[in-house]
Design a protein around this motif. Structure first.
Motif, PDB file in Angstrom:
ATOM      1  N   ASP A   1      -8.570  54.978 117.907  1.00 42.42           N
ATOM      2  CA  ASP A   1      -7.605  55.456 119.153  1.00 42.42           C
ATOM      3  C   ASP A   1      -8.491  54.591 120.482  1.00 42.42           C
ATOM      4  O   ASP A   1      -9.478  55.057 120.882  1.00 42.42           O
ATOM      5  CB  ASP A   1      -7.758  56.879 119.637  1.00 42.42           C
ATOM      6  CG  ASP A   1      -6.827  57.243 120.849  1.00 42.42           C
ATOM      7  OD1 ASP A   1      -6.276  56.251 121.711  1.00 42.42           O
ATOM      8  OD2 ASP A   1      -6.597  58.328 121.141  1.00 42.42           O
ATOM      9  N   ARG A   2      -7.826  53.564 120.959  1.00 44.34           N
ATOM     10  CA  ARG A   2      -8.497  52.732 121.894  1.00 44.34           C
ATOM     11  C   ARG A   2      -8.955  53.421 123.185  1.00 44.34           C
ATOM     12  O   ARG A   2     -10.099  53.525 123.920  1.00 44.34           O
ATOM     13  CB  ARG A   2      -7.763  51.560 122.263  1.00 44.34           C
ATOM     14  CG  ARG A   2      -7.944  50.543 121.150  1.00 44.34           C
ATOM     15  CD  ARG A   2      -7.494  48.975 121.514  1.00 44.34           C
ATOM     16  NE  ARG A   2      -7.758  48.268 120.318  1.00 44.34           N
ATOM     17  CZ  ARG A   2      -7.858  47.138 120.353  1.00 44.34           C
ATOM     18  NH1 ARG A   2      -7.643  46.442 121.537  1.00 44.34           N
ATOM     19  NH2 ARG A   2      -7.999  46.210 119.527  1.00 44.34           N
ATOM     20  N   ALA A   3      -7.860  54.472 123.781  1.00 39.64           N
ATOM     21  CA  ALA A   3      -8.017  55.040 124.960  1.00 39.64           C
ATOM     22  C   ALA A   3      -9.301  56.122 124.662  1.00 39.64           C
ATOM     23  O   ALA A   3     -10.232  56.191 125.719  1.00 39.64           O
ATOM     24  CB  ALA A   3      -7.014  55.720 125.218  1.00 39.64           C
ATOM     25  N   ALA A   4      -9.543  56.829 123.433  1.00 44.26           N
ATOM     26  CA  ALA A   4     -10.509  57.598 123.611  1.00 44.26           C
ATOM     27  C   ALA A   4     -11.896  57.027 123.332  1.00 44.26           C
ATOM     28  O   ALA A   4     -12.913  57.303 123.857  1.00 44.26           O
ATOM     29  CB  ALA A   4     -10.142  58.608 122.053  1.00 44.26           C
ATOM     30  N   GLY A   5     -11.581  55.920 122.605  1.00 46.03           N
ATOM     31  CA  GLY A   5     -13.000  55.044 122.347  1.00 46.03           C
ATOM     32  C   GLY A   5     -13.792  54.537 123.992  1.00 46.03           C
ATOM     33  O   GLY A   5     -14.565  54.595 123.914  1.00 46.03           O
ATOM     34  N   ILE A   6     -12.710  54.254 124.786  1.00 40.93           N
ATOM     35  CA  ILE A   6     -13.225  53.712 125.916  1.00 40.93           C
ATOM     36  C   ILE A   6     -13.617  54.839 126.796  1.00 40.93           C
ATOM     37  O   ILE A   6     -14.533  54.743 127.723  1.00 40.93           O
ATOM     38  CB  ILE A   6     -11.912  52.926 126.734  1.00 40.93           C
ATOM     39  CG1 ILE A   6     -11.583  51.725 126.098  1.00 40.93           C
ATOM     40  CG2 ILE A   6     -12.356  52.770 128.273  1.00 40.93           C
ATOM     41  CD1 ILE A   6     -10.359  51.110 126.623  1.00 40.93           C
ATOM     42  N   ALA A   7     -12.876  56.198 126.514  1.00 42.24           N
ATOM     43  CA  ALA A   7     -13.529  57.210 127.323  1.00 42.24           C
ATOM     44  C   ALA A   7     -14.882  57.937 127.079  1.00 42.24           C
ATOM     45  O   ALA A   7     -15.466  58.794 127.659  1.00 42.24           O
ATOM     46  CB  ALA A   7     -12.566  58.304 127.286  1.00 42.24           C
ATOM     47  N   LEU A   8     -15.374  57.390 125.707  1.00 41.52           N
ATOM     48  CA  LEU A   8     -16.601  58.112 124.899  1.00 41.52           C
ATOM     49  C   LEU A   8     -17.779  57.634 125.698  1.00 41.52           C
ATOM     50  O   LEU A   8     -18.829  58.333 125.785  1.00 41.52           O
ATOM     51  CB  LEU A   8     -16.443  57.928 123.831  1.00 41.52           C
ATOM     52  CG  LEU A   8     -15.556  59.093 123.006  1.00 41.52           C
ATOM     53  CD1 LEU A   8     -15.808  58.780 121.458  1.00 41.52           C
ATOM     54  CD2 LEU A   8     -16.262  60.467 123.134  1.00 41.52           C
ATOM     55  N   PRO A   9     -18.156  56.385 126.152  1.00 43.07           N
ATOM     56  CA  PRO A   9     -19.251  56.109 126.667  1.00 43.07           C
ATOM     57  C   PRO A   9     -20.034  56.622 127.819  1.00 43.07           C
ATOM     58  O   PRO A   9     -21.156  57.290 127.756  1.00 43.07           O
ATOM     59  CB  PRO A   9     -19.104  54.505 126.924  1.00 43.07           C
ATOM     60  CG  PRO A   9     -18.267  54.111 125.905  1.00 43.07           C
ATOM     61  CD  PRO A   9     -17.204  55.196 125.761  1.00 43.07           C
ATOM     62  N   PRO A  10     -19.055  57.139 128.657  1.00 43.20           N
ATOM     63  CA  PRO A  10     -19.967  57.879 129.826  1.00 43.20           C
ATOM     64  C   PRO A  10     -20.294  59.288 129.223  1.00 43.20           C
ATOM     65  O   PRO A  10     -21.425  59.736 129.560  1.00 43.20           O
ATOM     66  CB  PRO A  10     -18.611  58.266 130.849  1.00 43.20           C
ATOM     67  CG  PRO A  10     -17.672  57.152 130.537  1.00 43.20           C
ATOM     68  CD  PRO A  10     -17.678  56.720 129.053  1.00 43.20           C
ATOM     69  N   TYR A  11     -19.549  59.935 128.314  1.00 37.58           N
ATOM     70  CA  TYR A  11     -19.998  61.264 127.524  1.00 37.58           C
ATOM     71  C   TYR A  11     -21.406  60.918 127.144  1.00 37.58           C
ATOM     72  O   TYR A  11     -22.385  61.774 126.933  1.00 37.58           O
ATOM     73  CB  TYR A  11     -18.817  61.529 126.714  1.00 37.58           C
ATOM     74  CG  TYR A  11     -19.485  62.739 126.089  1.00 37.58           C
ATOM     75  CD1 TYR A  11     -19.444  63.995 126.463  1.00 37.58           C
ATOM     76  CD2 TYR A  11     -19.878  62.779 124.816  1.00 37.58           C
ATOM     77  CE1 TYR A  11     -19.900  65.203 125.982  1.00 37.58           C
ATOM     78  CE2 TYR A  11     -20.129  63.847 123.903  1.00 37.58           C
ATOM     79  CZ  TYR A  11     -20.227  64.881 124.491  1.00 37.58           C
ATOM     80  OH  TYR A  11     -20.602  66.228 123.647  1.00 37.58           O
ATOM     81  N   ALA A  12     -21.367  59.948 126.055  1.00 42.50           N
ATOM     82  CA  ALA A  12     -22.669  59.484 125.277  1.00 42.50           C
ATOM     83  C   ALA A  12     -23.862  59.445 126.381  1.00 42.50           C
ATOM     84  O   ALA A  12     -24.779  59.777 126.321  1.00 42.50           O
ATOM     85  CB  ALA A  12     -22.379  58.268 124.627  1.00 42.50           C
ATOM     86  N   GLY A  13     -23.567  58.667 127.544  1.00 46.21           N
ATOM     87  CA  GLY A  13     -24.544  58.396 128.461  1.00 46.21           C
ATOM     88  C   GLY A  13     -25.128  59.728 129.271  1.00 46.21           C
ATOM     89  O   GLY A  13     -26.336  59.763 129.301  1.00 46.21           O
ATOM     90  N   TRP A  14     -24.207  60.592 129.565  1.00 50.14           N
ATOM     91  CA  TRP A  14     -24.401  61.860 130.143  1.00 50.14           C
ATOM     92  C   TRP A  14     -25.498  62.630 128.988  1.00 50.14           C
ATOM     93  O   TRP A  14     -26.284  63.213 129.415  1.00 50.14           O
ATOM     94  CB  TRP A  14     -23.163  62.423 130.635  1.00 50.14           C
ATOM     95  CG  TRP A  14     -23.411  63.859 130.745  1.00 50.14           C
ATOM     96  CD1 TRP A  14     -23.226  65.117 130.351  1.00 50.14           C
ATOM     97  CD2 TRP A  14     -24.354  64.260 132.116  1.00 50.14           C
ATOM     98  NE1 TRP A  14     -23.762  66.072 130.845  1.00 50.14           N
ATOM     99  CE2 TRP A  14     -24.509  65.921 131.885  1.00 50.14           C
ATOM    100  CE3 TRP A  14     -25.063  63.553 133.108  1.00 50.14           C
ATOM    101  CZ2 TRP A  14     -25.216  66.551 132.784  1.00 50.14           C
ATOM    102  CZ3 TRP A  14     -25.782  64.366 133.935  1.00 50.14           C
ATOM    103  CH2 TRP A  14     -25.878  65.945 133.824  1.00 50.14           C
ATOM    104  N   THR A  15     -24.718  62.569 127.951  1.00 51.26           N
ATOM    105  CA  THR A  15     -25.708  63.732 126.884  1.00 51.26           C
ATOM    106  C   THR A  15     -26.989  62.893 126.668  1.00 51.26           C
ATOM    107  O   THR A  15     -27.923  63.940 126.481  1.00 51.26           O
ATOM    108  CB  THR A  15     -24.810  63.853 125.508  1.00 51.26           C
ATOM    109  OG1 THR A  15     -24.552  62.442 125.124  1.00 51.26           O
ATOM    110  CG2 THR A  15     -23.607  64.760 125.837  1.00 51.26           C
ATOM    111  N   SER A  16     -27.148  61.778 126.863  1.00 46.96           N
ATOM    112  CA  SER A  16     -28.359  61.284 126.510  1.00 46.96           C
ATOM    113  C   SER A  16     -29.274  61.399 127.703  1.00 46.96           C
ATOM    114  O   SER A  16     -30.436  61.861 127.674  1.00 46.96           O
ATOM    115  CB  SER A  16     -28.348  59.466 126.611  1.00 46.96           C
ATOM    116  OG  SER A  16     -27.648  59.205 125.324  1.00 46.96           O
TER     117      SER A  16
END
Length: 41
Positions: free
Chosen positions: A9-24
């Motif tokens: 799902d491209r929309a979900a894939g585009i939305a995930l990097p900020p979450y990954a950055g925040w959790t890091s």
């Protein structure tokens, strides 16, 4: 996780990097706080 999600799902894939950055960032911050607290005792 982001790459796999993007393939499904491209929309979900585009939305995930900020979450990954925040959790890091949150992990690094929590680790540093724990390290500093241990140094005081």
């Amino acid at each position: 996780m982001t790459r796999r999600t993007y393939r499904l799902d491209r929309a979900a894939g585009i939305a995930l990097p900020p979450y990954a950055g925040w959790t890091s960032f949150a992990t690094a911050l929590s680790t540093e706080i724990a390290r500093r607290n241990r140094a005081r005792t």
